[in-house]
Design a protein around this motif. Structure first.
Motif, mmCIF file in Angstrom:
data_model
loop_
_atom_site.group_PDB
_atom_site.id
_atom_site.type_symbol
_atom_site.label_atom_id
_atom_site.label_comp_id
_atom_site.label_asym_id
_atom_site.label_seq_id
_atom_site.Cartn_x
_atom_site.Cartn_y
_atom_site.Cartn_z
ATOM 1 N N LEU A 169 0.737 -1.124 0.080
ATOM 2 C CA LEU A 169 0.109 -0.089 0.142
ATOM 3 C C LEU A 169 0.834 1.111 -0.094
ATOM 4 O O LEU A 169 1.686 1.418 0.886
ATOM 5 C CB LEU A 169 -0.916 -0.008 1.047
ATOM 6 N N LEU A 188 -8.794 0.814 5.871
ATOM 7 C CA LEU A 188 -8.946 1.577 4.468
ATOM 8 C C LEU A 188 -10.278 1.878 4.403
ATOM 9 O O LEU A 188 -10.459 2.243 3.355
ATOM 10 C CB LEU A 188 -8.169 0.714 3.521
ATOM 11 N N GLU A 191 -10.611 5.365 3.665
ATOM 12 C CA GLU A 191 -9.939 5.888 2.518
ATOM 13 C C GLU A 191 -10.276 5.871 0.801
ATOM 14 O O GLU A 191 -11.181 5.098 0.798
ATOM 15 C CB GLU A 191 -8.569 4.996 2.578
ATOM 16 N N GLN A 193 -9.447 4.750 -2.488
ATOM 17 C CA GLN A 193 -8.451 3.758 -3.269
ATOM 18 C C GLN A 193 -8.451 4.220 -4.607
ATOM 19 O O GLN A 193 -9.312 4.228 -5.431
ATOM 20 C CB GLN A 193 -9.170 2.353 -2.905
ATOM 21 N N THR A 195 -7.065 3.090 -8.167
ATOM 22 C CA THR A 195 -6.722 2.018 -8.947
ATOM 23 C C THR A 195 -6.404 2.226 -10.254
ATOM 24 O O THR A 195 -6.780 3.192 -10.865
ATOM 25 C CB THR A 195 -7.906 0.744 -8.629
ATOM 26 N N ARG A 200 -13.277 -4.541 -10.879
ATOM 27 C CA ARG A 200 -12.999 -4.590 -9.489
ATOM 28 C C ARG A 200 -12.258 -6.045 -9.189
ATOM 29 O O ARG A 200 -11.541 -6.253 -8.359
ATOM 30 C CB ARG A 200 -14.237 -4.379 -8.663
ATOM 31 N N ILE A 205 -6.058 -5.869 -4.455
ATOM 32 C CA ILE A 205 -6.498 -5.180 -3.194
ATOM 33 C C ILE A 205 -8.285 -5.479 -2.910
ATOM 34 O O ILE A 205 -8.297 -5.623 -1.487
ATOM 35 C CB ILE A 205 -6.362 -3.733 -3.221
ATOM 36 N N LEU A 210 -9.828 -6.663 0.597
ATOM 37 C CA LEU A 210 -10.996 -5.739 1.275
ATOM 38 C C LEU A 210 -12.252 -6.729 1.111
ATOM 39 O O LEU A 210 -12.822 -6.727 2.039
ATOM 40 C CB LEU A 210 -11.313 -4.637 0.467
ATOM 41 N N PRO A 217 -14.093 0.608 0.725
ATOM 42 C CA PRO A 217 -13.336 2.006 0.919
ATOM 43 C C PRO A 217 -14.252 3.159 0.908
ATOM 44 O O PRO A 217 -15.548 3.068 0.248
ATOM 45 C CB PRO A 217 -12.348 1.988 -0.251
ATOM 46 N N VAL A 220 -13.604 4.972 -4.683
ATOM 47 C CA VAL A 220 -12.737 4.459 -5.611
ATOM 48 C C VAL A 220 -12.387 5.584 -6.843
ATOM 49 O O VAL A 220 -13.350 6.208 -7.305
ATOM 50 C CB VAL A 220 -12.964 3.137 -6.243
ATOM 51 N N GLY A 238 -5.301 10.196 -1.710
ATOM 52 C CA GLY A 238 -5.999 8.768 -1.854
ATOM 53 C C GLY A 238 -4.777 7.812 -1.322
ATOM 54 O O GLY A 238 -3.600 8.226 -1.300
ATOM 55 N N CYS A 240 -3.139 3.779 -2.815
ATOM 56 C CA CYS A 240 -3.012 2.971 -4.098
ATOM 57 C C CYS A 240 -2.244 1.562 -3.581
ATOM 58 O O CYS A 240 -1.260 1.759 -2.584
ATOM 59 C CB CYS A 240 -2.918 3.274 -5.146
#
Length: 305
Positions: A169, A188, A191, A193, A195, A200, A205, A210, A217, A220, A238, A240
């Motif tokens: 991370l 997280l 947070e 995230q 990407t 997805r 991650i 997750l 999160p 995204v 963010g 990643c």
């Protein structure tokens, strides 16, 4: 007598800097590798390297054998490649797609080296970001797909492991989590995230960190390029998850901090997916070898799969 396996083992030890990593790369137990070096040292009554030195230090005898390895191993590789050409023919096609944005970092040097060795093989590179490359591989539209998400439901596909790597991370150095060494999924939940713009279910991650913990999160955000993702992290927009080798240069520059995903880390394996019917092709087998050698020589933090 100095044998090829001795030179190969010594060169691998130099590349990895560790008995453990060298044994993994050579598919030997650490005990077997130690025995191989002791056998060579006893035969010539000289030590080859200083045990438990960090970084690993070679003796004069070890350096002389490494010099010989640098002369002999490439010539043997060329001879093996020539014999393979004679056995299976020269021509071939490798239409390649990748599912990993950051893989360009090692794939392009791999292709450059491969073209020099196999100029008669037709190489083509397609992006696998906007279509499903594995079904295209089954249909014959592609010949090789670089992926970290094998689909075992597809028949007739072989997944050749290239190397394993740790997903880490990346966070701003000023982030409140920067004091930790690793994060739990719950850390997280609030947070953003960042990407790559892919599904997805193809992101480690989510798939392996997750989602199993049923953590979502705060939001995204996507970015096409690794450097764009890192810049967003630096500016505090963010966090990643990236492969350890893709993060290495940014960590060296002190731009971001890195945390393990879970106490033991989140490890993944990168594969070259090919149709089983192609496995006997010498030019394909040599692509596997070239890819591994390039990655182990240039990527930090990778290990044998």
């Amino acid at each position: 007598m100095i044998e090829f396996r001795h030179l190969k083992a010594l060169a691998t030890l130099r590349e990895t800097g560790s008995m453990v990593r060298a044994a993994e790369r050579l598919h030997l137990t650490q005990s077997a590798l130690s025995h191989l070096f002791r056998e060579l040292e006893d035969r010539h009554e000289q030590t080859l390297f200083v045990r438990k030195s960090r970084p690993l230090r070679f003796t004069s005898a070890g350096l002389r054998l490494l010099q010989l390895a640098d002369e002999v191993l490439p010539r043997v590789a060329v001879a093996q490649r020539d014999l393979a050409r004679l056995a299976s023919g020269n021509a071939g096609r490798l239409n390649i797609a990748i599912e990993c944005h950051s893989c360009y970092q090692w794939l392009m040097p791999t292709l450059d080296a491969y073209r020099d060795d196999w100029p008669e093989v037709e190489l083509d590179l397609s992006s696998g970001f906007n279509f499903a490359p594995l079904p295209a591989l089954v249909r014959g539209d592609l010949d090789l797909v670089v992926t970290s998400n094998p689909d075992e439901s597809l028949k007739g596909i072989h997944y050749e492991p290239l190397f394993s790597f740790e997903m880490c991370l990346a966070i701003s150095r000023k982030h409140p989590l920067a004091e930790k060494k690793w994060v739990a999924p719950e850390d997280l939940a609030e947070e953003v995230q960042i990407t790559y713009p892919v599904e997805r279910e193809r992101l480690d991650i989510f798939q392996h960190f997750l989602d199993p913990a049923d953590v979502e999160p705060a939001s995204v955000r996507t970015a096409e390029l690794t450097v764009m993702m890192v810049q967003l992290v630096v500016s505090g927009r963010g966090v990643c998850a990236l492969p350890n080798w893709a993060l290495y240069e940014y960590l060296q520059k002190g731009l971001v901090a890195s945390l393990r995903l879970g106490k033991n880390g989140l490890w993944s394996t990168l594969y070259a997916a090919v149709r089983e019917e192609m496995l006997e092709q010498a030019f394909l087998q040599d692509f596997f070898t070239t890819a591994r050698n390039t990655c182990f020589a240039n990527l930090n933090g990778v290990r044998s799969a």
